[in-house]
Design a protein around this motif. Structure first.
Motif, short mmCIF file in Angstrom:
data_model
loop_
_atom_site.label_atom_id
_atom_site.label_comp_id
_atom_site.label_asym_id
_atom_site.label_seq_id
_atom_site.Cartn_x
_atom_site.Cartn_y
_atom_site.Cartn_z
N LEU A 438 57.57 125.80 81.56
CA LEU A 438 56.58 124.97 80.85
C LEU A 438 55.48 125.88 80.33
O LEU A 438 54.89 126.65 81.10
CB LEU A 438 55.99 123.93 81.79
CG LEU A 438 56.98 122.99 82.50
CD1 LEU A 438 56.25 122.16 83.55
CD2 LEU A 438 57.67 122.09 81.50
N THR A 439 55.18 125.79 79.04
CA THR A 439 54.13 126.60 78.43
C THR A 439 53.18 125.68 77.68
O THR A 439 53.61 124.91 76.81
CB THR A 439 54.73 127.63 77.45
OG1 THR A 439 55.67 128.45 78.14
CG2 THR A 439 53.63 128.52 76.87
N PRO A 444 42.16 124.14 80.24
CA PRO A 444 43.05 123.73 81.32
C PRO A 444 44.01 122.63 80.86
O PRO A 444 43.82 122.05 79.79
CB PRO A 444 42.08 123.19 82.38
CG PRO A 444 40.95 122.64 81.56
CD PRO A 444 40.80 123.56 80.37
N ALA A 445 45.02 122.36 81.69
CA ALA A 445 46.00 121.33 81.33
C ALA A 445 46.67 120.79 82.59
O ALA A 445 46.78 121.49 83.60
CB ALA A 445 47.05 121.90 80.37
N PHE A 468 47.55 123.65 85.23
CA PHE A 468 47.23 124.92 84.57
C PHE A 468 45.71 125.02 84.52
O PHE A 468 45.07 124.54 83.57
CB PHE A 468 47.82 124.96 83.17
CG PHE A 468 49.32 124.89 83.12
CD1 PHE A 468 50.08 126.04 82.97
CD2 PHE A 468 49.97 123.67 83.23
CE1 PHE A 468 51.46 125.97 82.92
CE2 PHE A 468 51.36 123.59 83.18
CZ PHE A 468 52.10 124.75 83.04
N PRO A 469 45.07 125.63 85.54
CA PRO A 469 43.60 125.69 85.57
C PRO A 469 43.03 126.65 84.55
O PRO A 469 43.72 127.55 84.05
CB PRO A 469 43.32 126.17 87.00
CG PRO A 469 44.54 126.95 87.38
CD PRO A 469 45.69 126.26 86.70
N GLY A 471 41.40 129.73 83.07
CA GLY A 471 41.44 131.11 83.51
C GLY A 471 42.77 131.53 84.09
O GLY A 471 42.98 132.71 84.39
N GLY A 472 43.70 130.59 84.28
CA GLY A 472 45.02 130.93 84.82
C GLY A 472 46.03 131.18 83.71
O GLY A 472 45.69 131.31 82.53
N GLY A 473 47.28 131.25 84.11
CA GLY A 473 48.34 131.46 83.14
C GLY A 473 48.73 130.18 82.43
O GLY A 473 48.47 129.07 82.91
N ARG A 474 49.32 130.33 81.28
CA ARG A 474 49.73 129.17 80.48
C ARG A 474 51.21 128.82 80.68
O ARG A 474 51.72 127.95 80.00
CB ARG A 474 49.46 129.43 78.99
CG ARG A 474 47.98 129.56 78.66
CD ARG A 474 47.71 129.52 77.17
NE ARG A 474 48.32 130.62 76.46
CZ ARG A 474 49.29 130.49 75.56
NH1 ARG A 474 49.76 129.29 75.28
NH2 ARG A 474 49.79 131.53 74.95
N THR A 475 51.87 129.50 81.62
CA THR A 475 53.29 129.28 81.83
C THR A 475 53.59 129.08 83.31
O THR A 475 53.05 129.80 84.16
CB THR A 475 54.11 130.48 81.30
OG1 THR A 475 53.87 130.61 79.90
CG2 THR A 475 55.60 130.26 81.52
N LYS A 476 54.42 128.08 83.61
CA LYS A 476 54.89 127.86 84.98
C LYS A 476 56.36 127.48 84.94
O LYS A 476 56.86 127.00 83.91
CB LYS A 476 54.07 126.77 85.69
CG LYS A 476 52.68 127.22 86.07
CD LYS A 476 52.01 126.24 87.00
CE LYS A 476 50.67 126.79 87.47
NZ LYS A 476 50.01 125.88 88.44
#
Length: 551
Positions: A438-439, A444-445, A468-469, A471-476
């Protein structure tokens, strides 16, 4: 209009209004009786909005008369028949045939997504109506489920030519006015270009997508974000469409000149509607973004299994993984397009008739056919007006600072060991396994998603949330393993990831199969686990390439 004591209203001394069939923000369609010919008809009434100026009222009436003129030019069983245009108290009332049945929108609300074969049959009939209209020089410009009637006798009827455009006629809409339902508009119309017959074909493609998937492909929270998606976003792959997918994708090409021709599309829809498959050269029209070959850690939990059918287990991975990103060389162009649309929506004093699901010039256009009782709430209309002084097209940096881009979610799906053959239940190390990446477009999202199969089964516990906080990454990534408790038989299916929030999208589906074979023990002893290590021993078949898809 006359009204006899104790009787219903009578229009033009001839048409007695009996009961409303449908009502919208701009009009009502009545079931009426023609006192001269002694038959029931549908009569369309238009109400001018409060505060509308005299010139605009006359323009609205002229557009209503144009609807009758446009529809009356078309001779086809799939187009509602116009009998008369009666004038009463200075207003036109359009008299049409009464089609008893339901709109496609009502059928979808009641039954959910349709099987591809049924959707193809409906699409072929609508396309026959559109081809007849185009041959008569008429563009419909608002093809959507609410304007498709399914009669009790099975006849499919296209109605609501109230915003139709006739070749050679003068434009009767205000400069800059957007006509039609935003989520069904073709890209060229969203950009303000002159529409053609191909624009109606795009709308038909969106209708077919919505019929089999349960939602239109580019719908967003606001009309503006919807228009941006239509112009810029790739088509989310339809994973419930089956043989209908190539036709849908052919109709939804961004370039009008590249869309599937009407004659060819109708042929394909007829074949699919009869239970056949489209021609081999009806290929996918929209390229999918690059897929991600993820290598997640093995799931720490055992796979979930249900007797007699495949099941899935999942493990969410909070680690950020690298993603193969598609080059977006249209970024600057996209920002400029968004700026143009934003400026168009802000032109002073212009009202946008953004007519959504119950739309047209009133839900009564559905009633121009359907004799179902009124009582469903009409969806709200979206209108906007504002004033803006002339200014140059904003630069990319200005646009980004003043209006952040809408949220986006991309889903890439990869599979490994997608075709299993051997004893069941398969060991987890050999069972089909799928990884979703997921990107999100910005932080945040919060992404709500679930794993689903082509037959409608929901796996891994239903809806899940990926955070997706800032300052974190945009991919999980998340992964599931599919297995079965059955001891024999072959199970074939496809798996996909469906996203509900913050936008609606679905990954491409990845097919898989599990074939359960009964092993005969050698010398009366059962095989040990060491005899059936992955890739070792007979009776197994692994897909070295796996499968992948993205949306």
């Amino acid at each position: 209009m006359s009204e006899e004591p104790g009787h219903e209203r009578v229009i033009a001394g001839r048409y007695r209004l009996l009961a409303p069939l449908g009502e919208g923000g701009m009009g009502t369609v009545w079931r009426a009786r023609d006192e001269l010919l002694h038959r029931e008809v549908a009569v369309k009434e238009v109400r001018a909005p409060a505060g509308l100026g005299g010139d605009d009222v006359q323009r609205m009436y002229a557009r209503l008369e144009r609807e009758a003129w446009a529809a009356a030019r078309i001779t086809n069983r799939n187009v509602v028949t116009v009998y008369d245009v009666a004038t009463d108290e200075g207003r036109p009332w359009v008299v049409m045939e009464l089609v008893r049945g339901l709109s496609l929108a009502e059928v979808l609300d009641a039954e959910g997504p349709l099987p591809p074969q049924r959707a193809a049959h409906i699409g072929a009939e609508v396309l026959a109506a559109l081809r007849a209209a185009h041959e008569a020089g008429v563009l419909h410009r608002d093809v959507k489920p609410a304007n498709v009637l399914i009669a009790n006798d099975g006849r499919i009827v296209l109605t609501d030519f109230g915003i139709a455009m006739v070749e050679g006629s003068s434009a009767l809409t205000m400069t800059g006015e957007v006509i039609g339902s935003p989520e069904f508009l073709a890209p060229e119309r969203a950009l303000g270009r002159t529409p053609g017959p191909e624009s109606d074909l795009w709308s038909l493609g969106v209708l077919l997508y919505a019929a089999v998937e349960g939602h239109s492909p580019f719908r967003h929270d606001t009309p503006l974000s919807t228009l941006r998606a239509i112009v810029d976003e790739e088509l989310p792959p339809p994973y419930r469409a089956g043989p209908l997918a190539p036709v849908i994708e052919g109709l939804l090409r961004k370039d009008p000149e590249q869309r599937l021709p009407a004659e060819r599309a109708e042929q394909e829809l007829r074949v699919i509607g009869a239970g056949g498959s489209p021609r081999a050269d009806t290929v996918r029209a929209v390229p999918f973004p690059p897929t991600v070959a993820g290598h997640p850690e093995p799931s720490p939990t055992p796979p979930m299994a249900f007797p007699g059918q495949p099941a899935a287990s999942g493990s969410a991975s909070g680690a950020t993984a690298p993603v193969a990103r598609q080059e977006r060389d249209r970024r600057t162009g996209r920002v400029l397009v968004a700026g143009v649309i934003a400026l168009a929506l802000a032109v002073g004093g212009l009202t946008y008739a953004l007519l959504n699901n119950g739309g047209g010039d009133g839900e009564g256009d559905r009633g121009a056919g359907a004799s179902t009782p009124a009582g469903t709430e009409d969806p709200p209309r979206n209108t906007g007006s504002g004033k803006s002084s002339p200014s140059p097209t904003p630069s990319e940096s200005e646009s980004e600072r003043s209006s952040p881009p809408p949220q986006s979610v991309r889903v890439a799906l990869t599979g490994s060991r997608t075709h299993y053959t051997g004893p069941c239940p398969p060991q987890e190390a050999r069972a089909p396994r799928f990884t979703a990446t997921l990107t999100v477009g910005r932080l945040p999202a919060e992404v709500r998603y679930r794993w689903v199969t082509q037959d409608g089964s929901v796996l891994d516990g239903g809806w899940k949330t990926a955070s997706f906080p800032e300052g974190g990454g945009r991919t999980k990534q998340d992964a599931v393993t599919v297995t079965t408790e059955a001891r024999s038989g072959t199970f074939e299916n496809e798996i996909a990831v469906e996203v509900r929030e913050p936008v609606r999208t679905t990954s491409a589906s990845v097919p898989f199969s599990i074939t359960c074979e009964t092993e005969t023990p050698t010398g009366g002893a059962s095989p040990s686990p060491s005899d059936t290590e992955p890739g070792a021993g007979p009776g197994t078949e692994e897909d070295p390439d796996g499968g992948s898809g993205s949306g």
